[in-house]
Design a protein around this motif. Structure first.
Motif, PDB file in Angstrom:
ATOM      1  N   ARG A  31     -28.515 -87.128 -37.829  1.00  0.00           N
ATOM      2  CA  ARG A  31     -29.539 -86.078 -37.762  1.00  0.00           C
ATOM      3  C   ARG A  31     -28.907 -84.707 -37.543  1.00  0.00           C
ATOM      4  NH1 ARG A  31     -32.446 -90.244 -35.032  1.00  0.00           N
ATOM      5  NH2 ARG A  31     -31.676 -89.557 -33.003  1.00  0.00           N
ATOM      6  N   SER A  32     -27.853 -84.646 -36.735  1.00  0.00           N
ATOM      7  CA  SER A  32     -27.205 -83.370 -36.437  1.00  0.00           C
ATOM      8  C   SER A  32     -26.607 -82.734 -37.686  1.00  0.00           C
ATOM      9  CB  SER A  32     -26.123 -83.570 -35.376  1.00  0.00           C
ATOM     10  OG  SER A  32     -25.429 -82.377 -35.106  1.00  0.00           O
ATOM     11  N   PHE A  33     -25.976 -83.562 -38.533  1.00  0.00           N
ATOM     12  CA  PHE A  33     -25.345 -83.044 -39.753  1.00  0.00           C
ATOM     13  C   PHE A  33     -26.266 -83.141 -40.969  1.00  0.00           C
ATOM     14  CE2 PHE A  33     -21.229 -84.136 -37.496  1.00  0.00           C
ATOM     15  CZ  PHE A  33     -20.812 -82.821 -37.365  1.00  0.00           C
ATOM     16  N   ASP A  34     -27.471 -83.674 -40.761  1.00  0.00           N
ATOM     17  CA  ASP A  34     -28.451 -83.827 -41.839  1.00  0.00           C
ATOM     18  C   ASP A  34     -27.870 -84.663 -42.987  1.00  0.00           C
ATOM     19  OD1 ASP A  34     -30.894 -83.553 -43.097  1.00  0.00           O
ATOM     20  OD2 ASP A  34     -30.366 -81.666 -44.077  1.00  0.00           O
ATOM     21  N   VAL A  35     -27.323 -85.827 -42.628  1.00  0.00           N
ATOM     22  CA  VAL A  35     -26.772 -86.749 -43.621  1.00  0.00           C
ATOM     23  C   VAL A  35     -27.331 -88.147 -43.335  1.00  0.00           C
ATOM     24  CG1 VAL A  35     -24.657 -85.431 -43.938  1.00  0.00           C
ATOM     25  CG2 VAL A  35     -24.726 -87.235 -42.195  1.00  0.00           C
ATOM     26  N   SER A  36     -27.065 -89.085 -44.240  1.00  0.00           N
ATOM     27  CA  SER A  36     -27.526 -90.450 -44.053  1.00  0.00           C
ATOM     28  C   SER A  36     -26.712 -91.141 -42.969  1.00  0.00           C
ATOM     29  CB  SER A  36     -27.393 -91.231 -45.362  1.00  0.00           C
ATOM     30  OG  SER A  36     -26.017 -91.410 -45.691  1.00  0.00           O
ATOM     31  N   ILE A  37     -27.234 -92.273 -42.479  1.00  0.00           N
ATOM     32  CA  ILE A  37     -26.520 -93.039 -41.470  1.00  0.00           C
ATOM     33  C   ILE A  37     -25.196 -93.546 -42.035  1.00  0.00           C
ATOM     34  CG2 ILE A  37     -27.589 -95.262 -42.051  1.00  0.00           C
ATOM     35  CD1 ILE A  37     -26.983 -94.070 -38.466  1.00  0.00           C
ATOM     36  N   ALA A  88     -17.420 -78.931 -35.054  1.00  0.00           N
ATOM     37  CA  ALA A  88     -17.411 -78.981 -36.517  1.00  0.00           C
ATOM     38  C   ALA A  88     -18.783 -78.585 -37.063  1.00  0.00           C
ATOM     39  CB  ALA A  88     -17.038 -80.374 -36.997  1.00  0.00           C
ATOM     40  N   PRO A  89     -18.837 -77.632 -38.004  1.00  0.00           N
ATOM     41  CA  PRO A  89     -20.132 -77.169 -38.519  1.00  0.00           C
ATOM     42  C   PRO A  89     -20.735 -78.083 -39.573  1.00  0.00           C
ATOM     43  CG  PRO A  89     -18.362 -75.934 -39.545  1.00  0.00           C
ATOM     44  CD  PRO A  89     -17.711 -76.843 -38.528  1.00  0.00           C
ATOM     45  N   ASN A  90     -19.937 -78.985 -40.129  1.00  0.00           N
ATOM     46  CA  ASN A  90     -20.454 -79.869 -41.177  1.00  0.00           C
ATOM     47  C   ASN A  90     -19.704 -81.195 -41.148  1.00  0.00           C
ATOM     48  OD1 ASN A  90     -17.992 -79.535 -42.874  1.00  0.00           O
ATOM     49  ND2 ASN A  90     -18.768 -77.432 -43.098  1.00  0.00           N
ATOM     50  N   ILE A  91     -20.211 -82.152 -41.922  1.00  0.00           N
ATOM     51  CA  ILE A  91     -19.644 -83.494 -41.903  1.00  0.00           C
ATOM     52  C   ILE A  91     -18.228 -83.507 -42.466  1.00  0.00           C
ATOM     53  CG2 ILE A  91     -20.567 -84.125 -44.166  1.00  0.00           C
ATOM     54  CD1 ILE A  91     -20.369 -86.449 -41.092  1.00  0.00           C
ATOM     55  N   GLY A  92     -17.920 -82.628 -43.405  1.00  0.00           N
ATOM     56  CA  GLY A  92     -16.586 -82.591 -43.999  1.00  0.00           C
ATOM     57  C   GLY A  92     -15.515 -82.265 -42.972  1.00  0.00           C
ATOM     58  N   LEU A  93     -15.739 -81.230 -42.180  1.00  0.00           N
ATOM     59  CA  LEU A  93     -14.774 -80.858 -41.147  1.00  0.00           C
ATOM     60  C   LEU A  93     -14.741 -81.896 -40.026  1.00  0.00           C
ATOM     61  CD1 LEU A  93     -15.260 -76.998 -40.865  1.00  0.00           C
ATOM     62  CD2 LEU A  93     -13.293 -78.247 -41.791  1.00  0.00           C
ATOM     63  N   ALA A  94     -15.884 -82.514 -39.745  1.00  0.00           N
ATOM     64  CA  ALA A  94     -15.909 -83.576 -38.739  1.00  0.00           C
ATOM     65  C   ALA A  94     -15.045 -84.753 -39.182  1.00  0.00           C
ATOM     66  CB  ALA A  94     -17.345 -84.036 -38.485  1.00  0.00           C
ATOM     67  N   LEU A  95     -15.092 -85.086 -40.472  1.00  0.00           N
ATOM     68  CA  LEU A  95     -14.248 -86.162 -40.994  1.00  0.00           C
ATOM     69  C   LEU A  95     -12.764 -85.817 -40.822  1.00  0.00           C
ATOM     70  CD1 LEU A  95     -16.198 -87.071 -44.252  1.00  0.00           C
ATOM     71  CD2 LEU A  95     -15.822 -88.586 -42.293  1.00  0.00           C
TER      72      LEU A  95
END
Length: 390
Positions: A31-37, A88-95
């Motif tokens: 939910r935080s990154f607005d992506v699927s589980i 991290a502002p998005n899922i890419g940087l979090a990865l």
């Protein structure tokens, strides 16, 4: 108790918590990154794959680096990477930060085991290793549930603060208490990977990979597999995770006691058969809290319990290379974890999280077949050696 060993165990506790805590906070991260589980689940994959692939490489390339420096560098990178995940502002940087955390873990984990063995006399090395490994197994029983509850009551960012704080405490302890120890004999990467040419080793490691794919296909998405039983209550979720971890910790202790009497072949077969059966029934058992609690306890105990005879089997194949073979088994475990996260993400949209266990149980069933092939190859090798001696 030796505070140096406790400090290393604390570092392993931090690493283990980071490995397993995402099972309880994936929905909040999604939910935080607005992506699927499934997309959020790739944070588990990035950490595990980095850990698995870089562990043997770092051990070979950093053979000449002082052990204390390598420990501090590994746990320091681990802390910074987890703080990076928080901002991290998005899922890419979090990865990317998860992959860096895996690199830090790959630097720390094998070094901690080797250093712990060097800190005590030879007759106490088994005890030292048990203390260090206990930090990792305790993370499943305490660190992961605590992190899940923190994430449910506050948000997942505070879970990562908790993990980073554990790493900071370990860093401080190593800095203050850890002496310099002699460097171990250097083992090249080629020599570390050479055992893979032995089909007995390859089949045994393949068993570990497949078994962990099946187990972590469920565990990585624990919060959505058991959402009917938990009612999305973080305390109930944390309780189930405690059961899973405690069962695994107890099984590890008990398995070592019966291994010599039963033998690794029967023990692995029995444990994995129980895992496959319990996972297959999770679409039903996961619907109610009482049945989910029973399933999680049996599953956690047998899944973790199978690791001890697997390591024993590998060590028996080539005793002088025990540390390398156990390291390869650890890498195989995290290869399985990384595959599980990716496969789960791919199939959940089509079959749903509650039916994920069907695919997971098939994977464990294949692991049982591969384990039996490994046992036959090992038995054939023993007969050949006996004939040669005769």
């Amino acid at each position: 108790m030796d505070r140096r060993l406790l400090t290393l165990a604390l570092g392993m506790f931090a690493l283990g918590t980071d490995s397993f805590v995402f099972a309880g906070i994936l929905p909040e991260i999604a939910r935080s990154f607005d992506v699927s589980i499934g997309a959020a689940g790739q944070l588990i994959t990035a950490y595990a794959l980095s850990y698995a692939l870089l562990g043997p490489t770092i051990a070979a390339l950093a053979a000449g680096v002082a052990r204390k420096r390598l420990l501090l560098g590994g746990i320091g990178l681990f802390v910074l990477a987890n703080l990076g995940t928080i901002v991290a502002p998005n899922i890419g940087l979090a990865l990317a930060t998860r992959a860096l955390a895996g690199l830090g873990a790959a630097m720390f984990s094998p070094t901690a085991s080797g250093t712990g063995a060097m800190l005590v006399p030879p007759e106490r090395r088994g005890y030292a290793l048990s203390i260090i490994v206990a930090g990792l197994t305790t993370a499943t029983a305490l660190g992961s549930p605590i992190g899940a509850v923190i994430g449910g009551l506050a948000n997942w960012h505070w879970t990562m603060v908790f993990v980073a704080a554990l790493g900071v405490a370990a860093f401080a302890g190593i800095w203050a208490f850890m002496p310099e120890v002699p460097l171990p004999p250097a083992i090249s990467l080629a020599k570390r990977l050479a055992p893979l040419a032995d089909t007995r080793v390859g089949l045994t490691l393949a068993t570990t990979v497949l078994a962990q794919v099946g187990t972590f296909m469920i565990f990585s998405y624990f919060s959505v597999v058991f959402d009917r039983a938990t009612g999305h209550n973080p305390n109930v979720l944390g309780g189930l995770l405690v059961l899973w971890g405690l069962a695994g910790t107890c099984a590890n202790l008990l398995t070592g006691r019966v291994l010599d009497k039963v033998g690794s072949r029967k023990l692995v077969m029995g444990m994995l058969t129980a895992v496959a059966a319990v996972i297959f029934t999770m679409p039903w058992s996961g619907a109610h809290l009482w049945s989910a609690a029973i399933a999680v306890t049996i599953w956690g105990g047998c899944a973790w319990g199978a690791l001890v005879p697997q390591q024993f089997r590998l060590a028996s194949l080539n005793p002088p290379m025990t540390s390398v073979l156990v390291g390869l088994n650890t890498s195989a475990t995290y290869v399985g974890v990384s595959i599980a996260g990716a496969v789960g993400a791919a199939v959940i949209p089509s079959i749903g999280s509650h039916n994920l266990s069907y695919l997971a149980s098939i994977t464990v069933a294949v692991a049982i077949v591969v384990s039996e092939l490994a046992s036959r190859r090992i038995a054939a090798g023993a007969i050949t050696r006996s004939s040669a001696i005769a």
